[in-house]
Design an enzyme around this catalytic site. Structure first.
Site, PDB file in Angstrom:
ATOM      1  N   GLY A  20      13.985  -6.329  -1.982  1.00 24.95           N
ATOM      2  CA  GLY A  20      13.564  -5.491  -3.109  1.00 24.95           C
ATOM      3  C   GLY A  20      14.652  -4.525  -3.544  1.00 24.95           C
ATOM      4  N   GLY A  48      10.128   0.902   3.597  1.00 24.42           N
ATOM      5  CA  GLY A  48      10.257   1.846   2.488  1.00 24.42           C
ATOM      6  C   GLY A  48      11.335   1.481   1.488  1.00 24.42           C
ATOM      7  N   CYS A  86       4.327  -2.647  -3.439  1.00 30.21           N
ATOM      8  CA  CYS A  86       4.858  -2.156  -2.167  1.00 30.21           C
ATOM      9  C   CYS A  86       4.016  -0.985  -1.673  1.00 30.21           C
ATOM     10  CB  CYS A  86       6.310  -1.717  -2.287  1.00 30.21           C
ATOM     11  SG  CYS A  86       6.960  -1.143  -0.715  1.00 30.21           S
ATOM     12  N   ASN A  96       1.405  -9.567  -1.368  1.00 30.29           N
ATOM     13  CA  ASN A  96       2.218  -8.585  -0.651  1.00 30.29           C
ATOM     14  C   ASN A  96       1.409  -8.176   0.594  1.00 30.29           C
ATOM     15  OD1 ASN A  96       4.077  -6.524   0.067  1.00 30.29           O
ATOM     16  ND2 ASN A  96       4.593  -6.223  -2.080  1.00 30.29           N
ATOM     17  N   THR A  97       1.871  -7.173   1.312  1.00 31.73           N
ATOM     18  CA  THR A  97       1.213  -6.825   2.576  1.00 31.73           C
ATOM     19  C   THR A  97      -0.075  -6.036   2.357  1.00 31.73           C
ATOM     20  OG1 THR A  97       2.580  -4.853   2.687  1.00 31.73           O
ATOM     21  CG2 THR A  97       3.359  -6.776   3.888  1.00 31.73           C
ATOM     22  N   GLY A  99       2.188 -11.419   8.427  1.00 26.77           N
ATOM     23  CA  GLY A  99       2.136 -12.341   9.550  1.00 26.77           C
ATOM     24  C   GLY A  99       0.846 -13.141   9.543  1.00 26.77           C
ATOM     25  N   GLY A 131       7.810 -15.662   5.121  1.00 32.61           N
ATOM     26  CA  GLY A 131       8.235 -14.269   5.238  1.00 32.61           C
ATOM     27  C   GLY A 131       8.441 -13.844   6.671  1.00 32.61           C
ATOM     28  N   THR A 132       7.402 -13.264   7.244  1.00 34.47           N
ATOM     29  CA  THR A 132       7.477 -12.726   8.600  1.00 34.47           C
ATOM     30  C   THR A 132       8.011 -13.751   9.612  1.00 34.47           C
ATOM     31  OG1 THR A 132       5.698 -11.196   8.094  1.00 34.47           O
ATOM     32  CG2 THR A 132       6.089 -11.637  10.411  1.00 34.47           C
TER      33      THR A 132
END
Lengths: 291, 328
Positions: free
Chosen positions: B58, B84, B142, B204-205, B229, B277-278
């Site tokens: 990002g 962050g 985010c 996203n998370t 995850g 991703g993870t």
């Protein structure tokens, strides 16, 4: 260049206080590892490979190049490390390594000449080194470890001794039971100073305090100081090194994600912004850090 | 085996190629933003040309130092992160990382974030002029940045405003990366589609938290973090399935993909492409193994073209609608 491999567990020896000595057969890693580097270990296997999910970074305690073995000193502190310590000899474990920036055994940090009088008022300057019979100079180096922080210092001390340095170790722990690395350091034919918080063995008190007392002795001024241990200990090492103008490297511990510098999960505060413990470290010059 | 193709039993190559918002991907496997840096860290582990594409870390207008540590904590089958959006800023991406990425034949998707609509637009405009960027993924989700990110992605009107602003400043395809931290994901998806998004990334998370009971305080330096995850995969598959039938633009599915089987769930839920991703953090070769696994699955099932599997589990194929299943 790091490797990924399935390493066979050749040895799993419990030491005191939940710490195990693990021997892993990983010839490429054993051949290329430098002191201070780590391996990133998958702590789950088979159908359960999703949990625990993350690898665990474990510093390389020692290598046996001839046998192609990497030795790890693992404290069973959580799910991952307890899983590792329960591995039976003959089983296999997935490793990435060697990873990270190890100790810099040569070169200079720009810390400049030592200011010995910071610790010693009356003594005559004995210098950071002494000449041997042939006139060659054998530099004096200190390694200081607290608790499990002793782990990477054994490999380092072995290489330092092999390259002709005089090495003295300062080993600290809560009590005699939890002291680590004594056997290994002693086998390297070097002076080992011991400190325990409860006085059950060696100096009664802090290991950095003990080191500071040694610095006040004539002829015992190190050209370099290497340290690994709890943050409070490293903070005190930082003050001693700065006060005495001793060039100093520390190895940091942090929760890690990828271990290769991509995820930015293991940041520590550097003078010029965040640093990645996994890829910019885990070994840093003291002056690089801001804490 | 060559890129994007797996040898079929009859010698015919199974095609993994997909079209995503006008971008040809040799296979539908991308690596998710924030888990793969700028590719450099993984270039030593395998040939990046094998990937369908990379979604780079990002990027914001100005450099960001990120959050204090600890930034990461493991949870059951997952991790919470609060990095962050640490990044060197868009100029450093352009000068320092794009030249490296241009050496590879893969889609380079720049993930952009901002603290204001104007900032998103400015980053988009800067990247629009750069060669070697295939698309922009707009991070309106985010959870780790105050005053930005997630705040834009939880309201349909605000999400649309960001997408419209970015669209005005770029000719590149625009992908909206949505947050799962909403009551009605379909409403947000429809809103960004209407605003001109060319594709939608999901998810996203999920915002989460963990507490150190001995210290009696939150573990993360930022207190809250984003969960990713395998733990989040079922949530992600559900959202992809809901959104894929509500919008016409393609969906990129992500959330806990560790294996080809996981990726296939997303594809059958309607994802045109997927992102690993993870799993990259756990296994540097994870994306590669997913690509190989997709080819193997197609051979096993006698499927010649992966596009046959896209949306295979959507209502029109299974003969059951979703209505009546949303109260539970």
């Amino acid at each position: 260049m790091p490797f990924q491999c399935e390493a066979r567990v050749s040895e799993n020896r419990p030491l005191d206080a939940g710490v195990h000595l693990l021997g892993l057969e990983a010839p490429e890693i054993a051949a290329s590892a430098r002191p201070g580097q780590f391996v990133h270990i998958r702590c789950s296997g088979g159908e359960d490979f999703r949990d625990p999910l993350l690898r665990r970074p474990i510093s390389i305690h020692d290598v046996d190049g001839a046998a192609g073995r990497v030795l790890l000193m693992v404290r069973g502190a959580g799910r991952g490390t307890r899983w590792l310590n329960a591995l039976a000899p003959g089983s296999t474990v997935n490793l990435l390594g060697p990873l990270g920036r190890g100790f810099d055994r040569m070169g200079g940090s720009g810390a400049g000449a030592g200011r010995e009088d910071a610790f010693r008022v009356e003594a005559t300057r004995a210098g950071a080194s002494r000449a041997d019979a042939t006139g060659a100079v054998a530099p004096l180096v200190f390694v200081a470890g607290g608790g499990i922080g002793v782990a990477p210092l054994v490999f380092l001390a072995r290489r330092l001794v092999a390259s002709g340095s005089r090495v003295e170790a300062f080993v600290g722990a809560r009590d005699a039971e939890t002291l680590l690395g004594l056997e290994a350091f002693s086998s390297l034919d070097m002076l080992v100073h011991i400190a325990t918080d409860d006085g059950s063995m060696g100096y009664h008190g802090n290991v950095v305090e003990l080191m500071e007392k040694t610095l006040a002795t004539p002829g015992r001024w190190p050209a370099r100081l290497y340290a690994c241990g709890p943050r409070a200990m490293l903070g005190r090492i930082r003050r001693s090194a700065a006060l005495g103008g001793i060039s100093c490297q520390v190895s940091l511990e942090e929760r890690m994600g990828c271990g290769v510098g991509a995820c930015l999960g293991c940041a520590c505060r550097g003078k010029e912004g965040p640093l990645r413990v996994c890829a910019d470290g885990p070994v840093f010059w003291m002056e690089e850090l801001s804490w | 085996m060559v890129n994007g193709a797996a040898a079929n039993e009859g010698g015919r190559a199974a095609s993994l190629e997909v079209m995503l918002a006008g971008i040809r991907l040799k296979n539908p496997v991308l690596v998710a933003s924030g888990t793969f840096g700028y590719g450099r860290e993984y270039a030593g582990w395998y040939d990046l040309n094998r990937l369908g594409g990379i979604m780079v870390k990002g990027t914001t207008l100005h450099p960001r130092q990120g959050n204090p540590s600890p930034r990461l904590v493991e949870t059951p089958s997952g991790i919470l992160n609060a990095v962050g959006l640490q990044n060197p800023g868009v100029d450093a991406l352009i000068d320092g990382h794009l030249p490296f990425l241009r050496r590879f034949e893969l889609a380079v998707i720049a993930n952009i974030a901002g603290e204001s609509v104007e900032e998103y637009a400015e980053v988009a405009a800067k990247l629009d002029r750069e060669e070697g960027v295939s698309a922009l993924e707009v991070n309106i989700s985010c959870p780790n940045v105050r005053g930005g990110g997630l705040a834009f992605g939880t309201d349909p009107a605000t999400a649309a405003e960001v997408i419209r602003a970015v669209k005005r400043h770029t000719r590149l395809p625009v992908i909206a990366k949505l947050s799962p931290n909403v009551t009605d994901i379909v409403a947000i998806a429809r809103s960004v589609e209407e605003a001109g998004a060319d594709a939608i990334s999901l998810i996203n998370t999920l915002v989460g938290m963990a507490i150190d009971i001995r210290a009696r305080k939150p573990i993360l330096g930022n207190i809250m973090g984003g969960l990713s995850g395998p733990a989040v995969r079922p949530v992600a598959v559900r959202m992809v399935w809901q959104v894929a039938q509500a919008v016409k633009v393609p969906v990129i599915g992500m959330g806990g993909i560790m294996t080809a089987e996981d990726a296939l769930e997303f594809i059958m839920a309607g994802a045109t492409a997927v992102a690993v991703g993870t799993a990259n953090l756990v296994n540097p070769r994870a994306a590669l193994e997913v690509i190989d696994g997709l080819g193997a699955f197609m051979n096993e099932q006698g499927i010649g073209d992966i596009t046959e599997l896209i949306g295979a589990a959507l209502p029109e194929h299974i003969g059951r609608s979703w209505e009546g299943y949303d109260d539970y």
